[in-house]
Design an enzyme around this catalytic site. Structure first.
Site, mmCIF file in Angstrom:
data_model
loop_
_atom_site.group_PDB
_atom_site.id
_atom_site.type_symbol
_atom_site.label_atom_id
_atom_site.label_comp_id
_atom_site.label_asym_id
_atom_site.label_seq_id
_atom_site.Cartn_x
_atom_site.Cartn_y
_atom_site.Cartn_z
ATOM 1 N N SER A 46 5.435 5.406 -7.157
ATOM 2 C CA SER A 46 4.660 4.359 -6.496
ATOM 3 C C SER A 46 5.286 2.988 -6.736
ATOM 4 O O SER A 46 6.103 2.795 -7.657
ATOM 5 C CB SER A 46 3.223 4.353 -7.011
ATOM 6 O OG SER A 46 3.185 3.861 -8.351
ATOM 7 N N ASP A 80 5.605 6.011 -2.833
ATOM 8 C CA ASP A 80 4.178 5.999 -2.519
ATOM 9 C C ASP A 80 3.581 4.591 -2.603
ATOM 10 O O ASP A 80 3.934 3.807 -3.483
ATOM 11 C CB ASP A 80 3.439 6.920 -3.502
ATOM 12 C CG ASP A 80 2.063 7.295 -3.013
ATOM 13 O OD1 ASP A 80 1.918 7.591 -1.813
ATOM 14 O OD2 ASP A 80 1.123 7.289 -3.823
ATOM 15 N N HIS A 81 2.657 4.301 -1.675
ATOM 16 C CA HIS A 81 1.937 3.030 -1.646
ATOM 17 C C HIS A 81 2.882 1.829 -1.710
ATOM 18 O O HIS A 81 2.735 0.934 -2.542
ATOM 19 C CB HIS A 81 0.906 2.961 -2.781
ATOM 20 C CG HIS A 81 -0.357 3.700 -2.473
ATOM 21 N ND1 HIS A 81 -1.284 3.248 -1.554
ATOM 22 C CD2 HIS A 81 -0.838 4.875 -2.937
ATOM 23 C CE1 HIS A 81 -2.276 4.109 -1.481
ATOM 24 N NE2 HIS A 81 -2.028 5.113 -2.292
ATOM 25 N N ASP A 102 2.080 1.201 2.947
ATOM 26 C CA ASP A 102 0.659 0.889 2.844
ATOM 27 C C ASP A 102 0.355 -0.514 3.355
ATOM 28 O O ASP A 102 0.535 -1.507 2.647
ATOM 29 C CB ASP A 102 0.210 1.033 1.391
ATOM 30 C CG ASP A 102 -1.298 0.910 1.225
ATOM 31 O OD1 ASP A 102 -1.990 0.677 2.235
ATOM 32 O OD2 ASP A 102 -1.780 1.069 0.092
ATOM 33 N N GLU A 132 -1.728 4.628 5.880
ATOM 34 C CA GLU A 132 -3.140 4.776 5.495
ATOM 35 C C GLU A 132 -4.018 3.987 6.446
ATOM 36 O O GLU A 132 -3.696 2.862 6.817
ATOM 37 C CB GLU A 132 -3.348 4.281 4.063
ATOM 38 C CG GLU A 132 -4.792 4.372 3.574
ATOM 39 C CD GLU A 132 -4.952 3.896 2.137
ATOM 40 O OE1 GLU A 132 -5.968 3.229 1.863
ATOM 41 O OE2 GLU A 132 -4.071 4.177 1.303
ATOM 42 N N HIS A 175 -8.892 6.362 -5.933
ATOM 43 C CA HIS A 175 -7.801 6.336 -6.903
ATOM 44 C C HIS A 175 -8.338 6.106 -8.322
ATOM 45 O O HIS A 175 -9.385 5.503 -8.511
ATOM 46 C CB HIS A 175 -6.825 5.198 -6.572
ATOM 47 C CG HIS A 175 -6.069 5.401 -5.297
ATOM 48 N ND1 HIS A 175 -6.383 4.736 -4.145
ATOM 49 C CD2 HIS A 175 -5.012 6.192 -5.002
ATOM 50 C CE1 HIS A 175 -5.544 5.087 -3.190
ATOM 51 N NE2 HIS A 175 -4.703 5.981 -3.673
ATOM 52 N N HIS A 203 -5.521 11.067 -0.809
ATOM 53 C CA HIS A 203 -5.156 10.307 -2.000
ATOM 54 C C HIS A 203 -6.337 10.337 -2.975
ATOM 55 O O HIS A 203 -7.460 10.648 -2.605
ATOM 56 C CB HIS A 203 -4.836 8.863 -1.631
ATOM 57 C CG HIS A 203 -3.521 8.688 -0.953
ATOM 58 N ND1 HIS A 203 -2.647 7.677 -1.267
ATOM 59 C CD2 HIS A 203 -2.911 9.393 0.040
ATOM 60 C CE1 HIS A 203 -1.567 7.752 -0.502
ATOM 61 N NE2 HIS A 203 -1.712 8.794 0.303
ATOM 62 N N GLY A 204 -6.069 10.017 -4.244
ATOM 63 C CA GLY A 204 -7.135 9.984 -5.235
ATOM 64 C C GLY A 204 -7.695 11.352 -5.559
ATOM 65 O O GLY A 204 -8.882 11.480 -5.902
ATOM 66 N N VAL A 226 -1.758 13.624 -6.384
ATOM 67 C CA VAL A 226 -2.363 13.682 -7.718
ATOM 68 C C VAL A 226 -1.578 12.776 -8.653
ATOM 69 O O VAL A 226 -0.349 12.888 -8.744
ATOM 70 C CB VAL A 226 -2.359 15.122 -8.267
ATOM 71 C CG1 VAL A 226 -2.994 15.162 -9.663
ATOM 72 C CG2 VAL A 226 -3.075 16.080 -7.321
#
Length: 273
Positions: A46, A80-81, A102, A132, A175, A203-204, A226
């Site tokens: 991330s 990620d993100h 994101d 997202e 999250h 997500h989360g 995860v």
């Protein structure tokens, strides 16, 4: 083994689990569990993890890629993100076959514009682009309420307007949950699956009980992210070891059980596959 590509895993693995990497031990634990389960997986880094490493993607990305290449499991690398355009563009130089860009904090029109530009950049380099829509919650400034959940009609329009390859949706997870008490909106997941022509991402997932995850997968979730569950296992093992052996100074002594605990946590998710 050569690195797998996220695009291919999304079409062959159902569900596909993606696990966050913060340290080399995270990557090693994920690879060990994937090998034991004979299951594919994604190792994802991330933007927050990159910030933890001083803003330098190269060391962690290089180590994670090396772990994946020396594993017998099918493992892909994913960013990620990512909100930083500079970090998005670094993906091409570091073996990432997919990025979650994101722009969910932006108003809808600005989200579409920024994401469509990211998609065009990624597709020219054969990189899969996830985005997202809605606000999944659990990050600074987020409010985890039903009002921020993803609308199926808007999601279908968003997918068409941006050209994304996968869509993270807000359906009740959050999250950074350390207790597995989240309840998902399975009716909404099914409606999203019918409306949206690309794979749906949850997500989360660390806060979602196994039974809820199985229902979500059956309803249409394709990729399951995860992160916190691995950190909980890691930290718990380190804490337990140091409480039992307070004079220990060699980090290998407590990082070994931490890595094993993370591998067990990954394996538990892969058994849901």
């Amino acid at each position: 083994m050569p690195l797998a590509r996220t695009r291919e895993l999304l079409t062959t693995a159902h569900p596909l689990f993606a696990f966050n990497v913060i340290t080399t031990e995270h990557a090693e634990a994920i690879a060990t569990a994937a090998e034991a389960a004979n299951a594919p997986a994604i190792l994802q880094i991330s933007e927050n993890a990159v910030k933890f490493h001083g803003g330098n993607l190269t060391p962690l990305a290089t180590a994670t890629a090396a772990v994946a290449r020396t594993s017998t499991a099918q493992l892909a690398l994913h960013l990620d993100h990512i909100e930083s355009e500079e970090l998005l563009h670094a993906a091409a130089a570091h073996d990432f076959s997919s990025v979650m860009f994101d722009a969910s904090r932006l108003p809808y029109a600005d989200n579409v514009k920024a994401t469509a530009e990211a998609v065009r950049w990624a597709h020219r380099r054969d990189i899969t682009l996830e985005a997202e829509l809605g606000r999944i919650g659990g990050k600074p400034g987020d409010a985890h309420t039903p009002g921020i959940r993803t609308d199926p009609t808007e999601a279908a329009r968003y997918a068409a307007e941006t050209g994304v390859d996968a869509l993270a949706v807000a359906v009740g997870s959050s999250h950074a949950m350390t207790d597995r008490t989240a309840t998902l909106d399975h009716t909404l997941i099914a409606r999203l699956r019918e409306a949206v022509p690309v794979p749906l991402v949850l997500h989360g997932s660390s806060g979602v009980p196994d039974a809820e995850l199985r229902r979500a997968i059956a309803a249409g979730i394709r990729k399951v992210n995860v992160g916190t569950a691995l950190n909980k296992a890691y930290t718990g093992a380190v804490r337990a070891f140091l409480e039992a052996h307070p004079s220990t100074v060699d980090p290998r002594k407590y990082l070994a059980p931490a890595r094993e605990a993370m591998a067990s946590a990954v394996a538990a998710y892969l058994r849901l596959n």
